[in-house]
Write an enzyme that holds these catalytic residues in place. Structure first.
Site, PDB file in Angstrom:
ATOM      1  N   GLU A 255     -17.977  13.832 -12.650  1.00  0.00           N
ATOM      2  CA  GLU A 255     -18.509  13.044 -13.759  1.00  0.00           C
ATOM      3  C   GLU A 255     -18.348  11.573 -13.395  1.00  0.00           C
ATOM      4  O   GLU A 255     -17.249  11.138 -13.030  1.00  0.00           O
ATOM      5  CB  GLU A 255     -17.760  13.344 -15.051  1.00  0.00           C
ATOM      6  CG  GLU A 255     -18.324  12.599 -16.239  1.00  0.00           C
ATOM      7  CD  GLU A 255     -17.613  12.883 -17.549  1.00  0.00           C
ATOM      8  OE1 GLU A 255     -17.939  12.225 -18.552  1.00  0.00           O
ATOM      9  OE2 GLU A 255     -16.713  13.766 -17.564  1.00  0.00           O
ATOM     10  N   ARG A 475      -5.391  22.934  -9.482  1.00  0.00           N
ATOM     11  CA  ARG A 475      -5.662  21.521  -9.272  1.00  0.00           C
ATOM     12  C   ARG A 475      -4.531  20.908  -8.456  1.00  0.00           C
ATOM     13  O   ARG A 475      -3.432  21.478  -8.350  1.00  0.00           O
ATOM     14  CB  ARG A 475      -5.816  20.786 -10.602  1.00  0.00           C
ATOM     15  CG  ARG A 475      -4.525  20.651 -11.394  1.00  0.00           C
ATOM     16  CD  ARG A 475      -4.721  19.773 -12.608  1.00  0.00           C
ATOM     17  NE  ARG A 475      -3.450  19.523 -13.275  1.00  0.00           N
ATOM     18  CZ  ARG A 475      -3.288  18.627 -14.228  1.00  0.00           C
ATOM     19  NH1 ARG A 475      -4.307  17.903 -14.641  1.00  0.00           N
ATOM     20  NH2 ARG A 475      -2.112  18.455 -14.803  1.00  0.00           N
ATOM     21  N   LYS A 485      -8.006   9.966 -14.412  1.00  0.00           N
ATOM     22  CA  LYS A 485      -8.880   8.787 -14.423  1.00  0.00           C
ATOM     23  C   LYS A 485      -8.637   7.945 -15.673  1.00  0.00           C
ATOM     24  O   LYS A 485      -8.690   6.716 -15.623  1.00  0.00           O
ATOM     25  CB  LYS A 485     -10.344   9.230 -14.342  1.00  0.00           C
ATOM     26  CG  LYS A 485     -10.744   9.770 -12.983  1.00  0.00           C
ATOM     27  CD  LYS A 485     -12.234   9.996 -12.875  1.00  0.00           C
ATOM     28  CE  LYS A 485     -12.678  11.259 -13.555  1.00  0.00           C
ATOM     29  NZ  LYS A 485     -14.100  11.584 -13.299  1.00  0.00           N
TER      30      LYS A 485
END
Length: 771
Positions: A255, A475, A485
């Site tokens: 994204e 992850r 982020k």
């Protein structure tokens, strides 16, 4: 011609020019190369390729200046159109690095790079058929399992195919396999026995893992939770295979709401690596359906970092490119009574899903929902006033199956689509649909999306669309590191760090600025592997991957970070001699450099103690040490202090006879002439940004764990005369400061100010380990 006119004349576009000219040293090097290859820019000649600029720029960025002679020869080949493609230039770069400083053997070089090779369809057919005929059964076995893998196998085995058009290769191999299948259709084919891997147990501070040592080829286990809805009907599977040719198709779908970090590197390494190993393809797909959070800078940085990592997508797409198709699918669901417009508030919808309560709008008629959805699209309702929800199962134990939101209203200009839309699909609605439309075979994502696999497959099955195989992996979590982020953005906004590319954060831009290499990062990703087990990886493993990569890659230089003046009292005040210093202790072909030696020199303050001890090998009063590469040892005779008692100068004698063998040799830098000190630089010493290993454990208190000493600046360091040459000061050039650590030239460097960042120490230092 003016600078920008020259850059345009050789095929650079405005964006290329903007990015290039931010780096003055690289711009100068590029313009000099264009001049040296003698391209006539004003009176154009058909003998030259006037679109050569991007390839020459890639060449300059990839081949170091110590190979400048061979680099120039390759640049001329590019300018003259003899090296036409990116593949040819990549092969040229590999070959130049392989032979080092040896003069380029032209005949071998041209063969390696496919100069003059006309690999047309006829030639490809000849090569493929000849190779297959050498072992028909083996190639038939590969092709029967996966035609795409057969394409990849043949491309790896037939050297010339790397210079052929990929579509031609695919068509020729498929045709050859069809002929082979007809010939061997009655031949029984045995499955190859599975290779048993030997494993080694690797223990770290926080994990114990089994790491495969044999075979070296990567293996992937993509077993995941089975769902009946994930099974493709035969007709959909056949249609998919016809469209892909049986190729493995993966995607990397970030994204664009921030900068990529090392977790994305792990994902890229998996998606691109798996596809490449199987002869397949990978999309770069911008998942851009949250326009209020997305900016052009993020789109640009994602592509820049992906290319820096060395990954090349076969196609770049945007989720928003499929908005028309997704809208049509939403209408289809409404007509079938499987979606409805809901006017409940965000909190009400959350509570309904949390408590398994149906919305009062759930059973509105399809006709009314179609009208309301059209009004959403027309902008009749306020933002947040209405959403489209899919009607699945409000009694499900899986929260994501309880009528998730498929569309919401956003009155924000989209960075890619402009003002075309005011309704946007959610991730849960768009991701599976675009995966299907792009014929993705393996949709690889992190474990937090595991509960979405049910709704992923429900939606595709309901819409009667092809279903990719979804695999969720753990992850990446690294000690003392922040990968969120949202939290990195907070650090930027509050000016706790310099920017998204601050060397203390593990964004890829930050790692590049810190001095990390794509190879070092990929090595780390390969080292930790891909599993479904959540674990916390010690940051020391990442640092060790970099040390290993840089050790052979970079030259050695001297730098004195905290200079202490030393006067050699028995050395002629007007004399300056030069000593030879190796650029790399193990690689003689890297050559050497000359270091001035004079009466006044500087050593590291930490290499002197006023009080000696048995376990201390450095300089002290009435004690000697060796000077690395110098023809003498030095013996400390006198200590000079200022009015505050601080040591400011040492008087020593130079022992050219080396009567005593010193316990250690230290680095140093000397005045190049009486009164002329060494070149100055600012050196930034970076350590871990946080003092806490696991930031998830401290929750909202994470800002309290910032390391106040994560950046220490040494503004008055002295550096090697090697850096008087501007080419050695290019941004991102990497070095080992002998006895100190690995360092990289920072982008803040100017003609007047040289700035270095410490990438990593020479070895793990216990005093810097995370607490």
């Amino acid at each position: 011609m003016e600078r920008d006119a020259i850059l345009l004349a050789v095929g650079l576009n405005e964006k290329d020019i903007f990015n290039l000219t931010k780096n003055e040293a690289l711009t100068t090097k590029f313009l000099r190369t264009i001049t040296e290859v003698n391209i006539p820019l004003e009176n154009k000649s058909s003998e030259f390729n006037y679109s050569c600029g991007p390839l020459i720029l890639k060449l300059i960025q990839s081949i170091p200046d110590n190979l400048a002679d061979n680099r120039l020869i390759i640049a001329k080949y590019i300018a003259q159109g003899k090296l036409k493609t990116g593949v040819q230039v990549e092969e040229a770069i590999k070959y130049a690095k392989k032979i080092g400083t040896t003069p380029l053997p032209i005949q071998d070089f041209e063969v390696e790079c496919g100069v003059g090779a006309d690999v047309n369809e006829e030639k490809v057919t000849e090569l493929v058929n000849g190779q297959i005929s050498s072992n028909k059964l083996s190639y038939y076995t590969i092709g029967k399992a996966n035609v795409g893998k057969l394409v990849g196998t043949l491309r790896n085995e037939i050297k010339l195919l790397k210079f052929a058009d990929g579509n031609i290769i695919k068509q020729v191999v498929e045709k050859a396999f069809q002929a082979l299948s007809e010939e061997l259709k009655d031949t029984p084919v045995e499955e190859a026995p599975k290779k048993v891997e030997k494993v080694a147990v690797v223990k770290t501070a926080t994990t114990t893992e089994k790491v495969a040592t044999q075979p070296q080829k990567k293996t992937y286990n993509f077993d995941a939770r089975f769902l009946e809805t994930a099974v493709n009907p035969p007709e959909l599977l056949e249609q998919h295979k016809n469209q892909t040719g049986g190729k493995i198709m993966t995607r990397f779908p970030p994204e664009p709401n921030g900068f990529l970090h090392i977790g994305h590197a792990k994902a890229m390494n998996l998606s691109f690596g798996y596809a490449m190993s199987e002869g397949g393809c990978t999309y770069l797909r911008y998942d851009d359906t949250n326009p209020e959070k997305e900016e052009k800078i993020y789109f640009d940085s994602i592509r820049e970092m992906m290319e820096w990592m060395g990954f090349k997508p076969f196609k770049i797409t945007y989720t928003s490119d499929y908005m028309d198709q997704m809208y049509d699918f939403a209408v289809q669901l409404i007509k079938e009574g499987k979606a409805y417009v809901d006017f409940s508030s965000k909190k009400e919808i959350h509570d309904q899903r949390e408590n398994k309560i149906e919305s009062k709008y759930r059973n509105t008629t399809p006709e009314e929902n179609l009208k309301r959805f059209e009004q959403m699209k027309m902008g009749i309702y306020d933002e947040g006033a209405a959403v489209l929800r899919v009607k699945i199962d409000m009694s499900s134990d899986n929260y994501n199956m309880r009528d998730f939101v498929a569309y919401r209203i956003k009155y924000v200009a989209h960075p890619h689509q402009g003002n075309k839309w005011c309704i946007y699909p959610t991730y849960d609605f768009s991701h599976c649909i675009v995966d299907s439309l792009e014929n993705i075979t393996h949709s690889l994502c992190t474990l937090e999306f595991e509960n979405r696999r049910d709704s992923y497959y429900w939606l595709l099955a309901t819409l009667k669309l092809y279903r990719p195989h979804v695999y969720e992996f753990s992850r990446l979590n690294i000690t003392t590191a922040l990968l969120s982020k949202r939290k990195v953005l907070k650090l930027v906004k509050e000016k706790i760090i310099r920017s998204w590319d601050d060397p203390r954060v593990l964004t890829l831009a930050g790692l590049r600025r810190r001095g990390y290499t794509p190879e070092g990062i990929k090595s780390f990703c390969d080292d930790i592997g891909v599993t479904r087990v959540e674990n916390l990886i010690p940051i020391e493993r990442l640092e060790q991957s970099l040390r290993t990569d840089l050790d052979e890659r970079v030259n050695r230089v001297f730098a004195v970070l905290e200079p202490l003046k030393v006067v050699l009292t028995n050395y002629d005040a007007n004399k300056v001699e030069h000593v030879e210093a190796k650029n790399h202790p193990k690689l003689a072909e890297r050559g050497s450099r000359q270091l001035p030696l004079s009466r006044v020199l500087y050593i590291e303050s930490s290499d002197f103690r006023e009080v000696d001890s048995e376990d201390y090998y450095g300089l002290a009063p009435n004690k000697s040490v060796g000077l690395r590469y110098a023809p003498c040892n030095i013996h400390c005779e006198k200590v000079i202090k200022d009015e505050n008692g601080k040591i400011v100068e040492l008087h020593c004698t130079a022992d050219f006879d080396k009567k005593e063998k010193p316990k250690t040799y230290i680095h140093w830098l000397s005045q190049s002439a009486p009164g002329v000190d060494p070149m100055k630089a600012e050196v930034r010493l970076y350590e871990k940004l946080f003092t806490c290993d696991d930031l998830d454990e401290v929750g909202d208190e994470w800002l309290n764990y910032i390391n106040p000493n994560s950046e220490i600046i040494k503004p008055n360091a002295f550096v090697d005369p090697y850096f008087q040459d501007a080419k050695n000061r290019a941004v991102y050039e990497k070095y080992q400061f002998e006895r100190v650590g690995f360092f990289v030239v920072d982008q803040d460097t100017t003609n007047d100010q040289l700035v270095f960042n410490r990438s990593v120490t020479l070895k793990v230092d216990n005093k810097f380990k995370s607490k």
